[in-house]
Design a protein around this motif. Structure first.
Motif, mmCIF file in Angstrom:
data_model
loop_
_atom_site.group_PDB
_atom_site.id
_atom_site.type_symbol
_atom_site.label_atom_id
_atom_site.label_comp_id
_atom_site.label_asym_id
_atom_site.label_seq_id
_atom_site.Cartn_x
_atom_site.Cartn_y
_atom_site.Cartn_z
ATOM 1 N N ASP A 70 27.426 -35.348 -3.128
ATOM 2 C CA ASP A 70 27.060 -35.095 -1.730
ATOM 3 C C ASP A 70 27.887 -35.967 -0.773
ATOM 4 O O ASP A 70 28.357 -35.492 0.262
ATOM 5 C CB ASP A 70 25.563 -35.364 -1.498
ATOM 6 N N PHE A 71 28.066 -37.241 -1.128
ATOM 7 C CA PHE A 71 28.851 -38.150 -0.278
ATOM 8 C C PHE A 71 30.299 -37.686 -0.206
ATOM 9 O O PHE A 71 30.886 -37.603 0.884
ATOM 10 C CB PHE A 71 28.763 -39.571 -0.840
ATOM 11 N N LEU A 72 30.875 -37.352 -1.361
ATOM 12 C CA LEU A 72 32.299 -37.002 -1.383
ATOM 13 C C LEU A 72 32.567 -35.649 -0.743
ATOM 14 O O LEU A 72 33.661 -35.394 -0.255
ATOM 15 C CB LEU A 72 32.838 -37.044 -2.812
ATOM 16 N N GLU A 73 31.586 -34.777 -0.730
ATOM 17 C CA GLU A 73 31.774 -33.481 -0.070
ATOM 18 C C GLU A 73 31.954 -33.696 1.440
ATOM 19 O O GLU A 73 32.815 -33.057 2.054
ATOM 20 C CB GLU A 73 30.573 -32.571 -0.326
ATOM 21 N N ALA A 74 31.178 -34.570 2.001
ATOM 22 C CA ALA A 74 31.219 -34.798 3.456
ATOM 23 C C ALA A 74 30.730 -36.216 3.742
ATOM 24 O O ALA A 74 29.559 -36.414 4.050
ATOM 25 C CB ALA A 74 30.337 -33.777 4.168
ATOM 26 N N PRO A 75 31.625 -37.198 3.605
ATOM 27 C CA PRO A 75 31.202 -38.603 3.739
ATOM 28 C C PRO A 75 30.412 -38.877 5.015
ATOM 29 O O PRO A 75 29.359 -39.511 4.977
ATOM 30 C CB PRO A 75 32.528 -39.377 3.718
ATOM 31 N N LYS A 76 30.890 -38.363 6.132
ATOM 32 C CA LYS A 76 30.222 -38.683 7.400
ATOM 33 C C LYS A 76 28.934 -37.898 7.600
ATOM 34 O O LYS A 76 28.100 -38.273 8.428
ATOM 35 C CB LYS A 76 31.183 -38.455 8.564
ATOM 36 N N GLY A 77 28.779 -36.822 6.848
ATOM 37 C CA GLY A 77 27.516 -36.087 6.894
ATOM 38 C C GLY A 77 26.461 -36.771 6.050
ATOM 39 O O GLY A 77 25.297 -36.858 6.439
ATOM 40 N N TYR A 78 26.881 -37.288 4.910
ATOM 41 C CA TYR A 78 25.928 -37.934 3.993
ATOM 42 C C TYR A 78 25.526 -39.312 4.500
ATOM 43 O O TYR A 78 24.371 -39.706 4.364
ATOM 44 C CB TYR A 78 26.552 -38.056 2.604
ATOM 45 N N ALA A 79 26.502 -40.053 5.033
ATOM 46 C CA ALA A 79 26.244 -41.426 5.475
ATOM 47 C C ALA A 79 26.740 -41.559 6.912
ATOM 48 O O ALA A 79 27.885 -41.950 7.149
ATOM 49 C CB ALA A 79 26.943 -42.428 4.555
ATOM 50 N N LYS A 80 25.883 -41.203 7.834
ATOM 51 C CA LYS A 80 26.274 -41.239 9.244
ATOM 52 C C LYS A 80 26.661 -42.661 9.631
ATOM 53 O O LYS A 80 25.900 -43.593 9.415
ATOM 54 C CB LYS A 80 25.094 -40.747 10.107
ATOM 55 N N GLY A 81 27.893 -42.801 10.162
ATOM 56 C CA GLY A 81 28.363 -44.137 10.526
ATOM 57 C C GLY A 81 29.229 -44.796 9.466
ATOM 58 O O GLY A 81 29.684 -45.915 9.657
#
Ligand code: HEM
Length: 107
Positions: A70-81
């Motif tokens: 999930d993080f690698l698919e969309a880093p800024k979506g998974y971990a805002k900031g």
């Protein structure tokens, strides 16, 4: 699966500018990626993380195949900031391959 691991090694080219993994890996722009599976998020000593990742680790969250994908698919979506300046791996095949590659360096 050796083919999957070989594919993952190629995908890791996208990470290499910022991350090291394997023997002697050190923190660079990003933290080293040894023992990533089961590792608490944002907690490598001596690396200055964003508040976003530090707080996830403080909540006792660890990296597993699911959270990494999930993080690698969309880093800024998974971990805002997050300060990881990487657009993400849109392809599920690439994510599967990079996880197989990185798993080799986890105990
Ligand atoms: C953080 C993987 C590409 C810079 C992380 C973390 C992982 C990761 C798993 C969290 C580590 C932890 O919690 O200790 C990857 C993979 C990549 C990639 C597999 C390629 C597919 C990049 C690139 C850059 C980068 C290209 C630099 C332009 C960072 C930084 C952090 C980080 C600065 C810390 C983020 C924060 O504190 O918010 N990366 N990364 N990464 N990565 Fe990457």
């Amino acid at each position: 699966d050796p083919d999957l691991i070989a594919a993952g090694e190629k995908v890791f080219r996208k990470c290499k500018a910022c991350h090291q993994v394997g023997e002697g890996a050190r923190n660079r722009t990003g933290p080293h990626l040894n023992n990533l599976l089961g590792r608490r998020i944002g907690q490598i000593d001596g690396f200055k993380y964003s508040k976003a990742l530090t707080e996830m680790g403080d909540m006792e969250k660890s990296w597993d195949n699911h959270s990494l994908s999930d993080f690698l698919e969309a880093p800024k979506g998974y971990a805002k900031g997050t300060k990881m300046a990487f657009a993400g791996l849109r392809s599920p095949e690439e994510r599967e391959a990079i996880l197989a590659y990185l798993a080799q360096f986890s105990e």
